[in-house]
Design an enzyme around this catalytic site. Structure first.
Site, PDB file in Angstrom:
ATOM      1  CE1 TYR A  24     -15.544 -47.761   9.996  1.00  0.00           C
ATOM      2  CE2 TYR A  24     -13.403 -48.127  11.004  1.00  0.00           C
ATOM      3  CZ  TYR A  24     -14.610 -48.609  10.535  1.00  0.00           C
ATOM      4  OH  TYR A  24     -14.878 -49.957  10.594  1.00  0.00           O
ATOM      5  CB  CYS A  25     -19.436 -44.775  10.791  1.00  0.00           C
ATOM      6  SG  CYS A  25     -20.925 -45.087   9.810  1.00  0.00           S
ATOM      7  NE  ARG A 137     -17.297 -52.467  12.900  1.00  0.00           N
ATOM      8  CZ  ARG A 137     -18.110 -51.823  12.060  1.00  0.00           C
ATOM      9  NH1 ARG A 137     -17.606 -50.956  11.187  1.00  0.00           N
ATOM     10  NH2 ARG A 137     -19.402 -52.025  12.100  1.00  0.00           N
ATOM     11  CB  CYS A 280     -19.663 -49.218  -9.175  1.00  0.00           C
ATOM     12  SG  CYS A 280     -19.561 -49.134  -7.354  1.00  0.00           S
ATOM     13  CB  CYS A 286     -20.068 -45.658 -11.299  1.00  0.00           C
ATOM     14  SG  CYS A 286     -19.869 -43.878 -11.009  1.00  0.00           S
ATOM     15  CG  ASP A 302     -23.913 -46.350   0.563  1.00  0.00           C
ATOM     16  OD1 ASP A 302     -24.822 -45.843   1.243  1.00  0.00           O
ATOM     17  OD2 ASP A 302     -23.038 -47.097   1.039  1.00  0.00           O
ATOM     18  CB  CYS A 346      -2.439 -45.428 -15.756  1.00  0.00           C
ATOM     19  SG  CYS A 346      -1.847 -46.614 -14.524  1.00  0.00           S
ATOM     20  CB  CYS A 352      -7.130 -48.873 -11.861  1.00  0.00           C
ATOM     21  SG  CYS A 352      -7.342 -47.590 -10.622  1.00  0.00           S
ATOM     22  CB  CYS A 375      -3.279 -42.894  -7.689  1.00  0.00           C
ATOM     23  SG  CYS A 375      -2.267 -43.295  -9.138  1.00  0.00           S
TER      24      CYS A 375
END
Length: 435
Positions: A24-25, A137, A280, A286, A302, A346, A352, A375
């Site tokens: 998944y990386c 992994r 963040c 952010c 990132d 909301c 959130c 969500c």
């Protein structure tokens, strides 16, 4: 140009290069940004990074954060030089916290002695017990890495290195929150845990290749992952299941471990009750978590290391100017300004704040684009935990320990009986679930 007083930069001294091949990386795909370069930070860039980072901070505490790829590929002498450079350039009164995120594969006694000597906080990537960890992994031969990671964990503990666990929540472990949490608490003796949802975006054109993993190539070229497309890979966590995973963990934690084990999102949610946003992802805005590549290129975040969000290079423009730039401030403010109507109205918005922009590619209930994929799960989690969070907030306001919430929970459990439906939503009786 005056930038923010503090920010949390993630430095990638080995770029996207890694010694394993997690399916998944998507950071593995970032090598496509620099196809003809050796992904190793030079001494010149290292010193420019340390000097500019310390100069840019106007707060006493500064975090020097190392990530990857896999930072141990830079070898120990690189970080020994980094520590000396911190001592050389830090301003009077500055307190430096060094952090280091690793898969643990290359750790040995020398690494761990170094971490201990210099008070590094080490983040260890583990996805739970073997059957969950080894699903995605894996090494480059496709073999699971669990045993090697556990060896690294034992070394960290033997040397008394402070560590936390970073666990991704994905399709393999998403229905096993309590089992994963108990493994970290009971087997690894972890006191600090982060849960990170795996959400890998793709389009109709890229989904088949993306489902194979980000190290796969098409016509000899690796697909560059960008935050685009409205599909997700088959490894991604379910949108509601992410919340159910967190609730499963919370129901165990709130009965047994408050004040003993610290789960990042639980701490963040409690702080939000006082209007403080420490992460963040769930802050109103952010833009204070840029990422530095091995060659000095700085990106907005990132999760947005892609050409569209390239701010510049610290060899050409000082880091402080890049972080304070109008482009970066707009990136951060857009998190608040681009909320859907559903988000703005909301009842858990203050907790959130719409989640991470990288996950905003779904439609809201009203059909508005740009809504967070996660969500349903986030709303479930914040609503479910609200009563206990309010109790803990009240305890803090009265100068008492939040851990006293466990007494309140035990009292509520006794009132409602052990044969009621378990509050985690599993469908089981409480006695046979979290009871």
């Amino acid at each position: 140009m005056l930038g923010p007083p503090a920010f949390h930069l993630l430095a990638k001294p080995s770029g996207s290069t890694c010694n394993i091949d997690c399916k998944y990386c998507f950071f593995l795909s970032k090598e496509a940004l620099y196809p003809d370069e050796k992904h190793r930070m030079s001494d010149e860039t290292l010193e420019a990074y340390i000097r500019q980072l310390l100069e840019a901070h106007r707060t006493p505490e500064v975090t020097v954060a190392w990530q990857g790829g896999e930072p141990t590929l830079m070898k120990l002498d690189f970080f020994e030089r980094a520590v000396r450079l911190v001592d050389k350039h830090k301003k009077p009164g500055q307190v430096i916290q060094q952090t280091f995120q690793t898969n643990g594969i290359a750790l040995d006694d020398a690494w761990c002695a170094f971490f201990k000597e210099h008070d590094f906080l080490v983040g260890l990537s583990v996805d739970g017990p073997r059957e969950f960890h080894d699903t995605y992994r894996v090494d480059r031969r496709g073999h699971g890495t669990f045993d090697l990671v556990m060896k690294g964990h034992r070394l960290l503990r033997r040397h008394g290195v402070e560590f936390n666990v970073l666990c991704t929540v994905n399709a393999a472990n998403e229905k096993h929150g309590r089992d994963v949490y108990r493994f970290f608490r009971d087997e690894l003796r972890a006191k600090w845990i982060q849960f990170i949802p795996i959400v890998e975006r793709a389009s109709q054109d890229t989904i088949d290749l993306a489902n194979m993993g980000w190290s796969k190539t098409k016509n000899g070229k690796r697909l560059l992952y960008t935050q685009s497309g409205d599909l997700v890979t088959n490894r991604s966590v379910g949108r509601e299941q992410y919340g159910r995973f967190l609730v499963d963990v919370f129901e165990e934690w709130v009965r047994h471990d408050v004040g003993e084990v610290f789960v990042q999102l639980f701490d963040v949610t409690l702080e939000a009750n006082f209007g403080r946003h420490l992460l963040c992802v769930h802050a109103p805005t952010c833009g204070y978590g840029p990422a530095l590549e091995f060659n000095g290129d700085l990106y907005s975040c990132d999760h947005f290391v892609e050409p569209k969000h390239h701010l510049g290079n610290i060899h050409e423009t000082p880091m402080q100017e890049l972080v304070a730039s109008a482009e970066q401030r707009k990136f951060g403010d857009d998190k608040r300004d681009s909320l859907t109507e559903q988000c703005r109205k909301c009842e858990v918005r203050s907790m959130c704040n719409g989640g991470c922009p990288k996950d905003r590619f779904s439609l809201s209930r009203d059909g508005e684009a740009g809504h967070n994929y996660l969500c349903p799960g986030l709303e479930l989690f914040f609503k479910h935990t609200r009563p206990a969070m309010h109790v803990m907030a009240g305890l803090l306001q009265r100068g008492r320990a939040p851990s006293e919430v466990m007494t309140w929970v035990a009292s509520e459990d006794e009132k409602q009986g052990v044969y009621r439906a378990c509050p985690c939503g599993s469908g089981k009786k409480f006695r046979f679930c979290h009871g």
